[in-house]
Structures are given as structure tokens and as C-alpha cells.
Design a protein around this motif. Sequence first.
Motif, PDB file in Angstrom:
ATOM      1  N   PRO A 571      54.680  46.958  43.680  1.00  0.00           N
ATOM      2  CA  PRO A 571      53.517  47.916  44.272  1.00  0.00           C
ATOM      3  C   PRO A 571      52.253  47.268  44.586  1.00  0.00           C
ATOM      4  O   PRO A 571      52.053  45.958  44.081  1.00  0.00           O
ATOM      5  CB  PRO A 571      53.642  48.584  43.811  1.00  0.00           C
ATOM      6  CG  PRO A 571      53.721  48.151  42.087  1.00  0.00           C
ATOM      7  CD  PRO A 571      54.833  47.165  42.442  1.00  0.00           C
ATOM      8  N   VAL A 572      51.734  47.539  46.099  1.00  0.00           N
ATOM      9  CA  VAL A 572      50.302  46.542  46.152  1.00  0.00           C
ATOM     10  C   VAL A 572      49.322  47.548  45.831  1.00  0.00           C
ATOM     11  O   VAL A 572      48.857  48.303  46.366  1.00  0.00           O
ATOM     12  CB  VAL A 572      50.732  46.641  48.020  1.00  0.00           C
ATOM     13  CG1 VAL A 572      48.707  46.019  48.793  1.00  0.00           C
ATOM     14  CG2 VAL A 572      51.416  45.413  48.474  1.00  0.00           C
ATOM     15  N   ASP A 573      47.921  46.545  45.106  1.00  0.00           N
ATOM     16  CA  ASP A 573      47.356  47.219  44.162  1.00  0.00           C
ATOM     17  C   ASP A 573      46.060  47.264  45.632  1.00  0.00           C
ATOM     18  O   ASP A 573      45.895  45.477  46.008  1.00  0.00           O
ATOM     19  CB  ASP A 573      47.296  46.977  43.434  1.00  0.00           C
ATOM     20  CG  ASP A 573      48.368  47.204  42.347  1.00  0.00           C
ATOM     21  OD1 ASP A 573      48.464  48.190  42.172  1.00  0.00           O
ATOM     22  OD2 ASP A 573      48.283  46.254  40.965  1.00  0.00           O
ATOM     23  N   LEU A 574      45.407  48.121  46.187  1.00  0.00           N
ATOM     24  CA  LEU A 574      44.592  48.292  46.751  1.00  0.00           C
ATOM     25  C   LEU A 574      42.935  48.956  46.459  1.00  0.00           C
ATOM     26  O   LEU A 574      43.439  50.176  47.271  1.00  0.00           O
ATOM     27  CB  LEU A 574      45.172  48.043  48.570  1.00  0.00           C
ATOM     28  CG  LEU A 574      44.410  47.615  49.359  1.00  0.00           C
ATOM     29  CD1 LEU A 574      44.566  46.325  49.034  1.00  0.00           C
ATOM     30  CD2 LEU A 574      44.743  47.355  50.344  1.00  0.00           C
ATOM     31  N   ASP A 575      41.874  48.430  46.794  1.00  0.00           N
ATOM     32  CA  ASP A 575      41.202  49.439  46.363  1.00  0.00           C
ATOM     33  C   ASP A 575      39.861  49.994  48.147  1.00  0.00           C
ATOM     34  O   ASP A 575      40.021  48.955  48.354  1.00  0.00           O
ATOM     35  CB  ASP A 575      40.047  48.906  45.103  1.00  0.00           C
ATOM     36  CG  ASP A 575      40.488  49.058  44.006  1.00  0.00           C
ATOM     37  OD1 ASP A 575      41.849  50.190  44.037  1.00  0.00           O
ATOM     38  OD2 ASP A 575      39.355  48.951  42.794  1.00  0.00           O
ATOM     39  N   LEU A 576      40.181  51.271  48.103  1.00  0.00           N
ATOM     40  CA  LEU A 576      39.691  51.008  49.838  1.00  0.00           C
ATOM     41  C   LEU A 576      38.056  51.241  48.892  1.00  0.00           C
ATOM     42  O   LEU A 576      37.624  52.550  48.692  1.00  0.00           O
ATOM     43  CB  LEU A 576      40.172  52.021  50.139  1.00  0.00           C
ATOM     44  CG  LEU A 576      41.595  52.004  51.029  1.00  0.00           C
ATOM     45  CD1 LEU A 576      41.856  53.498  50.863  1.00  0.00           C
ATOM     46  CD2 LEU A 576      41.879  50.888  51.327  1.00  0.00           C
ATOM     47  N   SER A 577      37.061  50.920  49.769  1.00  0.00           N
ATOM     48  CA  SER A 577      35.822  50.742  49.619  1.00  0.00           C
ATOM     49  C   SER A 577      35.154  51.862  51.182  1.00  0.00           C
ATOM     50  O   SER A 577      35.257  50.990  51.929  1.00  0.00           O
ATOM     51  CB  SER A 577      34.915  49.586  49.442  1.00  0.00           C
ATOM     52  OG  SER A 577      33.263  49.949  49.232  1.00  0.00           O
ATOM     53  N   LEU A 578      34.167  52.799  50.375  1.00  0.00           N
ATOM     54  CA  LEU A 578      33.739  53.386  52.397  1.00  0.00           C
ATOM     55  C   LEU A 578      32.014  53.773  51.284  1.00  0.00           C
ATOM     56  O   LEU A 578      31.532  53.862  51.115  1.00  0.00           O
ATOM     57  CB  LEU A 578      34.241  55.058  51.619  1.00  0.00           C
ATOM     58  CG  LEU A 578      35.891  55.092  51.989  1.00  0.00           C
ATOM     59  CD1 LEU A 578      36.172  56.433  51.101  1.00  0.00           C
ATOM     60  CD2 LEU A 578      35.967  54.535  53.097  1.00  0.00           C
ATOM     61  N   PRO A 579      31.740  53.300  52.846  1.00  0.00           N
ATOM     62  CA  PRO A 579      32.015  52.510  54.031  1.00  0.00           C
ATOM     63  C   PRO A 579      31.474  50.806  53.500  1.00  0.00           C
ATOM     64  O   PRO A 579      30.916  50.819  52.296  1.00  0.00           O
ATOM     65  CB  PRO A 579      30.965  52.377  54.791  1.00  0.00           C
ATOM     66  CG  PRO A 579      29.591  52.404  54.681  1.00  0.00           C
ATOM     67  CD  PRO A 579      30.277  53.515  52.842  1.00  0.00           C
ATOM     68  N   GLY A 580      33.201  49.852  53.833  1.00  0.00           N
ATOM     69  CA  GLY A 580      32.567  48.951  52.784  1.00  0.00           C
ATOM     70  C   GLY A 580      33.871  47.906  53.311  1.00  0.00           C
ATOM     71  O   GLY A 580      34.816  48.641  53.730  1.00  0.00           O
ATOM     72  N   GLU A 581      33.901  46.723  52.565  1.00  0.00           N
ATOM     73  CA  GLU A 581      35.550  46.136  52.758  1.00  0.00           C
ATOM     74  C   GLU A 581      36.408  46.706  51.818  1.00  0.00           C
ATOM     75  O   GLU A 581      35.722  47.165  50.590  1.00  0.00           O
ATOM     76  CB  GLU A 581      34.532  45.115  51.715  1.00  0.00           C
ATOM     77  CG  GLU A 581      34.186  43.901  53.535  1.00  0.00           C
ATOM     78  CD  GLU A 581      33.979  42.442  52.830  1.00  0.00           C
ATOM     79  OE1 GLU A 581      32.955  42.124  53.397  1.00  0.00           O
ATOM     80  OE2 GLU A 581      33.880  42.296  51.382  1.00  0.00           O
ATOM     81  N   THR A 582      37.638  46.406  52.077  1.00  0.00           N
ATOM     82  CA  THR A 582      38.403  46.393  51.191  1.00  0.00           C
ATOM     83  C   THR A 582      38.797  45.976  49.606  1.00  0.00           C
ATOM     84  O   THR A 582      38.618  44.364  50.258  1.00  0.00           O
ATOM     85  CB  THR A 582      39.594  47.044  51.605  1.00  0.00           C
ATOM     86  OG1 THR A 582      39.656  47.739  53.104  1.00  0.00           O
ATOM     87  CG2 THR A 582      40.953  47.169  51.034  1.00  0.00           C
ATOM     88  N   VAL A 583      39.178  45.551  48.442  1.00  0.00           N
ATOM     89  CA  VAL A 583      38.747  44.105  47.219  1.00  0.00           C
ATOM     90  C   VAL A 583      40.711  44.844  46.612  1.00  0.00           C
ATOM     91  O   VAL A 583      40.275  46.300  46.770  1.00  0.00           O
ATOM     92  CB  VAL A 583      37.490  44.801  47.039  1.00  0.00           C
ATOM     93  CG1 VAL A 583      36.733  44.808  47.656  1.00  0.00           C
ATOM     94  CG2 VAL A 583      37.521  46.112  46.030  1.00  0.00           C
ATOM     95  N   PRO A 584      40.560  43.906  46.341  1.00  0.00           N
ATOM     96  CA  PRO A 584      42.257  43.429  45.349  1.00  0.00           C
ATOM     97  C   PRO A 584      41.878  44.393  43.914  1.00  0.00           C
ATOM     98  O   PRO A 584      40.450  44.657  43.408  1.00  0.00           O
ATOM     99  CB  PRO A 584      41.843  42.524  44.991  1.00  0.00           C
ATOM    100  CG  PRO A 584      41.313  41.739  45.892  1.00  0.00           C
ATOM    101  CD  PRO A 584      40.109  42.027  46.404  1.00  0.00           C
ATOM    102  N   ALA A 585      42.635  45.672  43.908  1.00  0.00           N
ATOM    103  CA  ALA A 585      42.298  46.226  42.800  1.00  0.00           C
ATOM    104  C   ALA A 585      42.407  45.559  41.656  1.00  0.00           C
ATOM    105  O   ALA A 585      43.098  44.520  41.503  1.00  0.00           O
ATOM    106  CB  ALA A 585      43.536  47.252  42.777  1.00  0.00           C
TER     107      ALA A 585
END
Length: 585
Positions: A571-585
Motif C-alpha cells: 500500500p502507498v502511504d500518502l498524506d494529503l495537505s489542504l491546501p499545500g503539498e502532498t507529503v510522505p505518510a
Amino acid sequence: MSHTTTDEPARRASGATVPVLAFAGIVVAVMQTLLVPVIKDLPRLLDTSPSNATWVLTSTLLSGAVATPIMGRLGDLFGKRRMLIASLSVMVVGALLSALTDALVPMIVGRTLQGFAMGAIPLGIGLMRDMLPRERLGSAMALMSSSIGVGGGLALPAAALVAQHTDWHALYYGAAGLGVLSIALTLLVVPESPLRAKGSFDLPGALGLSAGLILFLLPISKGSDWGWSSPTTLGLFGAAVVVLLLWGLMELRVAAPLVDLRTTARREVLLTNLASIMVGVSFFVISLVLPQLLQLPSETGYGLGQSMVVAGLCVAPLGLTMMFTAPVYARLSARYGPRTTLIIGLVIIGVGYAGGLGLMSAAWQTVVTSVLIGAGIGLAYSSLPALIIGAVPASETGAANGLNTLMRSIGTSVSSAVIGMVLANTSNDVGGVAVPTLHGFRVSFLIAAAAVAVGLVLAFFLPRRSPSAVSQLRASSEEDANLARAEQALAGTGQPPHGFRGRVLAADGVPVPRAKVTLIDRHGRQAGATLSDADGSYALAVPARGPYVLAARAAGHAPLAHAATHDGDRPVDLDLSLPGETVPA
């Protein structure tokens, strides 16, 4: 994550699901008001004293208060439809027991069993939350929430008619028949919810809450008989405070509590529950005052001299108006949000009681008052489950709405005690009989108006939500089910995990609950969608390895679209930042 699914695929809700669930709520309400036309005759009918006869009503109140949060939690754990059928089945058994006896103790046992049906209201709301698409959810919850008033309003004239022309036991046979019909319709039409809460049933918490509620509600119900300053009344109130405090401390230390007090302490949940008490107080005042005013003889100078049946018909518009406000609520809430709709409803109730102070000289005037107050209560009651659902995780819907329904019941119990005391203290003695006065009726209306004013203050402190946020909070339960299925796919059923998971965060790192996360494949088609959980967590299973775009949006935040690739190995761990960049989980 706080919820999971059953192993069985969920059936889709049909068009008949909402009417069937609302009918179950109406049946429960009928049970609550069934004895109103024969209350004054109970001592004679049961060959007992008036103080003992009141236990026939008190027992239903106490069991309903205990059962409501417990059945809600059991529904979250083991299936809301299953617990709904169980509640109705216990009610039917209780109704048949009451129908077959003239003795006090079996009657009290039967009425106690009937009180367990009160859990049907939060269970029905939870089922709607889990199954219905967003465009149907608002009006459906409004109808279910208002069903308690609808059934109460319609039951009064029907029960009065039966009590006047047949044996009073027919009331219970009729209620049992309605219960059996409701069970059959639920089995045929209503699918089970696929959502389940994790954890086990908190039996010590259930026992502690039950003891605390009984210790609190018992003196409220019997205080006028025992004396409000008597050692028994004060002792029970003191014991209730001690037991509920100890229960609260215990619940805070339990991993899977009966009532999540941390969630309950959130501003939106806490203020909504407190406002529910005020709405319950205002709802019951008119139910207590108008039937007495209508049936008092005209020789008193203010009584309207109507029969029991006519009095019931004059009050019936209260319930009918509540039912017809459900679609109105859906439109208002979709545009302005449930907070604004609650405020509008409370204002209408206040206007109704203020106008009702001068509308007590003719039967038609009581109908006008009933319609106006019924419209306000319908809007207010309809707003409450939407406010609760918008503030709690999907897996806690049953328990949270059960607690909210309990708050309404506490409001009606307090209203009954306070108004009963006011009418008794302002009554005139006529031939050894205490007759309520017009002054007492008007003071009762003023008390209701004061409760509405308190409710308005509480409602104004509820957090504001934009219409888009309201729409998002009412998102389809299918999206919640998608989240739960994705959790299973990613968390491990023995198969290689496939998908994306992580958290949706605000720019400052605060989790964003119920953000919409959509998975788009290389052809621009939607491959999946879900809502982030209470802690911002999301999980999306992928149909195949390859490149995808994750689009996230939430009210008050700029949308985010991020390209990512899944290679199928893990599984790909991915945190989503609103608004902003996507960062590794």
C-alpha cells in the motif's frame, strides 16, 4: 479507523425504506401516548391508589430512557436493523402482557417492556445515515426525527375514540398489532446496514448509565407525590449526581465506551444535546395544557367544554404539521444548514407560545396554536440528528443519536414535572377537586417560551457551516462503506494489499475529517471515492497497479489534486495537505 463492515454485501435501500422506518417511529410514539385519554381512570381500572397508578406511566419513561442509548450502541456493534426489530419485538410482548391483565404489577411489567421501543428512533436515523444517498438523507432524517411527535399527535384522538367506545384493553391489542406490522415491513423492506463499530459492548457502562438515569428521572417523575424537598427526592438526586460522575470517570478510561464522552463534549454535540432538552420541554407543554383546557367545562369561565375525542382532534394538527415540515426542512437545511433551521424552528415555537397566551377562548384558536407550534417543533426536531451526524464518526451514529433522543426524553420528563407542579399550585379547589386555572395555563406557556429562549441562545453558539460543508456532512453512506471496504482491502484479509492510505490534513497539520478523496485512473474515470474519517484518515483500494490522481476537497480549503503511482507491491502511504503539498505518510 473506527468502523468496519459486515461480511455480507449490503442491499440498497428501496423507496419504501424511509416510510417503513418512519412508521416504526410513529408506532413507538403511539405507545408513549396510548394511556393519555385514560390516565385519570387508571386507579379505578387497576383497583389501586392514584400514587401507585402513576407507576404505569413512570415505568415506561424509565425503561425508554435506559434503552435508548443502549440500543443505539448495540445497533452500532451488531446491526441497527437487527436491534430495531428486537426493540419492536419487546414492545409487542409488553403490549400483549398489558392487554391481558387488570392487575397493577403485570401492567407495570408490560409497560416497562413497551418502553424499550424508544430505541427505534435513533436506530432508524442510523439506518438512514448508513444507506441513503445525500439527496434523500435530509428529508428522511427529518421525517424520522419528527415521527415521535407525529405519532403522539395522531394517537391522542384515536386512543380517545377507542377508550370512549370499547374496552380500554383494546388500546394495547391495537398497539401490538401495529408493532407486528412494523416488524413485518422492516423485515421485508429495510436492509441491514453494512457498517459496524469495532470493540465490544460496555456492560459496566450500560449498568452505570442505567442506574444514574433511574436515580435522576425517578424523583423528577415522582417528586410531586413525594414532595420536592423530601429526603427521598433529594437523596435520589444526590445519588444520581454521584453515580453519573463515577460513571463518567469510568467511561473515560474504557477503550470502547458505551458513550464516547470526549465526542459528546465537543461543542457542536454538547450544545445540540442541551438544545434538545429545551425543545423537549417546549414540545410537552402544549401536549399537557391544551387537552385540559379543551375538556374543562365551560362553567369555569375559561374551559372550552369539548369531549375527549374533540380535544384529541384539536391537538392532532401538532403531529400532522410536524410530519409535513420534513420536506420544508430539507430545502431550508440544504440552503442554510441545520443550525439555521434549528434557529428558525425555535423562533416559530416562541411565536406560537407567545400568541397562544391570547388564543385560549375557542377551540379553533387551539388548532391555530397547535399548527404553529407543530411547525416550529418539526423544524427543530428535524435539525437535531443532522447536527449530531455532522459531528460524530459514522460508526457512532446509533449511540450518538440514542443519546440525543435521551436528551429530548429528559426534556419532556422535566416539562411534565414542572408543568404538573405549576398547574397543581395554581389550581382552584372545586368540590374537593383541584381544577387547573387559566393563570396556570398561561404560566405554563411562559415557561415553554423561556425554554425556547434558552434553546435559541444555545443554537446561536453552535458552529456555523457553509452550505457546501452541510452537503458534505450528509454524504452518502455508500462513501462510508467504501472507506470501510478499502480499510479491509488494505489492512489485511490475507491477500496482498493494494491501494492508497494516509490522512487528509490542513495546512497547519490539523486533521480534516470527512474530506472527499476521489481516485481517478489514467483514462480520467473515477476509480473510487471515500470520506476521511474523524482523525483525517482515508483509504482507497485500487483496481489495478498504475498511475492515478488523488483529488481531495473539503469545505473551507482549496482543493488538491496529486498524481501518484501504485506498483502493486504494497500500500502507498500518502498524506494529503489542504491546501499545500502532498507529503510522505
